[in-house]
Design a protein around this motif. Structure first.
Motif, PDB file in Angstrom:
ATOM      1  N   PHE A   1      -6.519   0.292  -1.900  1.00  0.00           N
ATOM      2  CA  PHE A   1      -5.648  -0.078  -0.777  1.00  0.00           C
ATOM      3  C   PHE A   1      -6.004  -1.478  -0.307  1.00  0.00           C
TER       4      PHE A   1
ATOM      5  N   THR B   1      -3.439   2.590   6.477  1.00  0.00           N
ATOM      6  CA  THR B   1      -4.125   3.002   5.250  1.00  0.00           C
ATOM      7  C   THR B   1      -4.549   4.460   5.335  1.00  0.00           C
TER       8      THR B   1
ATOM      9  N   ASP C   1       0.818  -1.218   0.000  1.00  0.00           N
ATOM     10  CA  ASP C   1       0.000   0.000   0.000  1.00  0.00           C
ATOM     11  C   ASP C   1       0.853   1.270   0.000  1.00  0.00           C
TER      12      ASP C   1
END
Ligand SMILES: [Ca+2]
Length: 485
Positions: free
Chosen positions: A224, A300, A197
Motif C-alpha cells: 500500500f 489504508t 491503493d
C-alpha cells in the motif's frame, strides 16, 4: 491557475474537489463460494504499508482510527518494539526481503535494487517460489518493479492519469503537471477504488479468489502506497478526524545537545507545492499535514480490512499467515522534523503484526525485534530451510510465548549514522570514511522516551558511551565494511 493555499492558514478548510478523472475500478465478481484450501503449507498474505508509523489503535493510540488493523491484531501478535534496519523505503525493503543488514556499501537509499546491491542473496519471494509457492507482487513491494529477478509468478503495479503522485482533482492535477511540484495532500469526494491503493485492493481480491481455487500455497505480497506523501485520501477518511484532537507534536524542537548530523531539513516534504523552502511550518500547516497522514492511515486500514474479509469469505483465513509491516517510521513534527531519514525512534520504530495458524492471538510482544527477523520467521512457519546468508532470528518462539525475552538489541543505519537499541538505550554514532566516530547521541527511554535530551555529552555517561560504541561495532554485522565486487 491559482493554487489554493488557504490550508496554510486554516486547518479546517476544505480544498476544492474536482470530478474524479481516473476511471474507477469496480469489483463485480459475484457468486463466490467458500472453498477450503487443499494445501498443507500455509499461505502467506504479506502486507507492506509505505511510511506507516506505529500510531494505531492496537499500538495504544486513541486518536488514529484503525479498526481493521486492530482486528488483525486481535487474532495475531503485535510487536511493539519492532525496528526497521534502514529508515528509507527501498533500502528497508531490500534489507527485510533479503534478511540481511545494511552496510556501508549496500541498501543505502530509497532507490535500492537488491539485484545490484546484493546479487548473491536469495530473496524471500525467490526462496518461497523455489520451494513450491506461487508468488505474487501487487504494487510496491520491492521499491523497483522487476527487481529480484525470478521472484514472482505475477508482478503488477497500479497506473492511472497523471504522475505517480496520483491526484484526482483537476486543480491538483494541474499543479502537479505544470509546476512539477504537487500539493502535499488531497481531500477528494471519490470512492476508495479511485486511488491507486483502492485499485490494488481490488486486484488483490481477485487474486485471493483465484488462489483459493488453485490448491498451491501462495505468497501474496500487497504493497500500500499510503500514508506516503502526498496525503491523498477520500474525503470520508478526513471526516473521521477533528483537527483539534490531532493537534501538533508535543516536542517540536531539536533535542538538547543533539549533534547537527541528527537533524535534517526534510527535503522530501519541501519538494511539495506550498511548503516553504526553509524554516518550520506554521502550527496550522503542521496540523493539516498530520490530519492528512491520519486520513491516509484510515484509508489504508479500510483496504486491509477488505483483504482480511476476502480471506474469510474464501475459507483461506485459517491456513494463511498474515504479516503486516510499515517499512519505517515517520516524523510528524517531532524535533521539528518531517519524513523519515533520521536515527530517532520516530523514524526507526515501525508496526509489525504476525497472525499465524496455531498461534494464539490478541497478545503483545515487547521484546526487541528487527525487520531482518521476518524472513527466518516465515521460513520456520512454512517449514523451509534457512538460506545461509540470513542475519536475523526467527520470531516463532516469541509468537508462541510473546512474553519471552529473546533478542536484546537492534541495529539500524541511515547514511553514516548507526543506532544501537537495547532495553532502554538508543545510542547513535556517525562515522567518517575511516570508520572513526565523529559524532554521537544517547537517549534513555526510561526517563526520556521522546528523546529530548542527548546524554552523550554528559561526563557521567562517558564510560557508558565508550562501552556502547564498542558493542555497536560488534553488532552492526560482519559485512559492514565489506565493499561489494
Ligand atoms: Ca517508505
Amino acid at each position: 491557475m491559482k493554487p489554493d493555499l488557504t490550508w496554510l492558514i486554516d486547518p479546517g478548510i476544505t480544498l476544492m474537489v474536482g470530478l474524479g478523472l481516473i476511471t474507477t475500478v469496480s469489483c463485480r465478481e459475484q457468486g463466490h463460494k467458500e472453498a477450503p484450501h487443499s494445501s498443507e503449507k500455509p499461505n502467506i498474505l504479506f502486507i507492506a504499508v509505505d511510511d506507516l508509523r506505529p500510531e494505531l489503535g492496537c499500538y495504544g493510540n486513541s486518536v488514529v482510527s484503525s479498526p481493521n488493523i486492530d482486528r488483525l491484531a486481535e487474532s495475531g501478535i503485535v510487536f511493539k518494539r519492532a525496528f526497521c534496519n534502514v529508515p528509507v523505503s527501498g533500502a528497508s525493503r531490500a534489507s527485510l526481503l533479503t534478511g540481511t543488514r545494511p552496510t556501508n556499501y549496500r541498501f543505502l537509499n530509497f532507490n535500492t535494487w537488491v539485484d545490484k546491491d546484493y546479487p548473491g542473496a536469495t530473496t524471500l519471494p525467490q526462496h518461497l517460489r523455489k520451494n513450491g509457492y506461487y508468488t505474487v507482487s501487487l504494487s510496491k513491494v520491492f521499491h523497483n518493479e522487476g527487481d529480484s529477478n525470478g521472484a514472482w509468478d505475477a508482478e503488477w503495479r497500479p497506473s492511472g492519469t497523471g504522475t505517480w503522485r496520483n491526484y484526482l482533482t483537476s486543480s491538483n492535477l494541474a499543479i502537479d503537471t505544470t509546476i512539477s511540484r504537487g500539493m502535499p495532500f488531497e481531500r477528494a469526494d471519490v470512492p476508495d477504488s479511485s486511488y491507486y491503493d483502492g485499485k490494488t485492493t481490488m486486484k488483490a481480491i481477485r487474486h485471493i479468489r483465484k488462489l483459493s481455487q488453485s490448491g498451491q500455497p501462495f505468497f501474496l505480497a500487497v504493497g500500500f502506497l499510503k500514508p506516503h506523501l502526498p496525503f491523498n485520501a477520500p474525503e470520508k477518511y478526513w471526516d473521521i478526524y477533528d483537527p483539534e484532537l490531532i493537534g501538533i507534536a508535543s516536542n517540536p524542537n531539536p533535542p538538547e545537545d543533539a549533534p547537527p548530523q541528527a537533524i535534517h531539513t526534510w527535503g522530501e516534504l519541501r519538494q511539495y507545492y506550498s511548503i516553504p523552502e526553509k524554516g518550520p511550518l506554521t502550527d496550522s500547516a503542521a496540523n493539516t499535514l498530520r490530519h492528512g497522514y491520519y486520513a491516509c492511515v484510515s484509508y489504508t486500514d479500510a483496504q486491509i480490512g477488505l483483504l482480511l474479509d476476502e480471506l474469510e469469505k474464501t475459507g483461506l483465513a485459517e491456513n494463511t499467515i498474515v504479516v503486516l509491516w510499515g517499512d519505517h517510521g515517520w516524523n510528524l513534527g517531532e524535533h521539528g522534523l518531517w519524513c523519515k531519514h533520521c536515527n530517532f525512534n520516530t523514524s526507526l520504530n515501525a508496526p509489525l503484526i504476525f497472525k499465524a495458524p496455531g498461534i494464539k492471538g490478541g497478545k503483545e510482544c515487547n521484546s526487541i525485534t528487527e525487520f531482518i527477523d521476518i524472513y527466518p520467521t516465515l521460513c520456520e512457519l512454512t517449514g523451509l530451510p534457512l538460506p545461509d546468508h540470513l542475519e536475523g532470528e526467527s520470531l516463532v518462539k516469541r509468537l508462541k510465548k510473546p512474553g519471552r525475552k529473546e533478542k536484546d538489541y537492534a541495529v539500524c543505519k541511515f547514511n553514516n549514522g548507526v543506532t544501537l537499541i537495547d532495553e532502554t538505550l538508543f545510542f547513535t554514532e556517525w562515522y567518517n570514511k575511516r570508520d572513526s566516530a565523529i559524532a554521537n547521541m544517547l537517549y534513555d527511554h526510561d526517563s526520556d522516551p521522546g528523546e529530548n535530551v542527548n546524554l552523550s555529552k554528559d561526563q557521567d555517561y562517558s564510560q557508558l558511551v565508550t562501552s556502547l560504541s564498542k558493542t555497536l561495532k560488534e553488532k552492526r554485522g560482519p559485512a559492514f565494511l565489506t565493499q561489494l565486487n
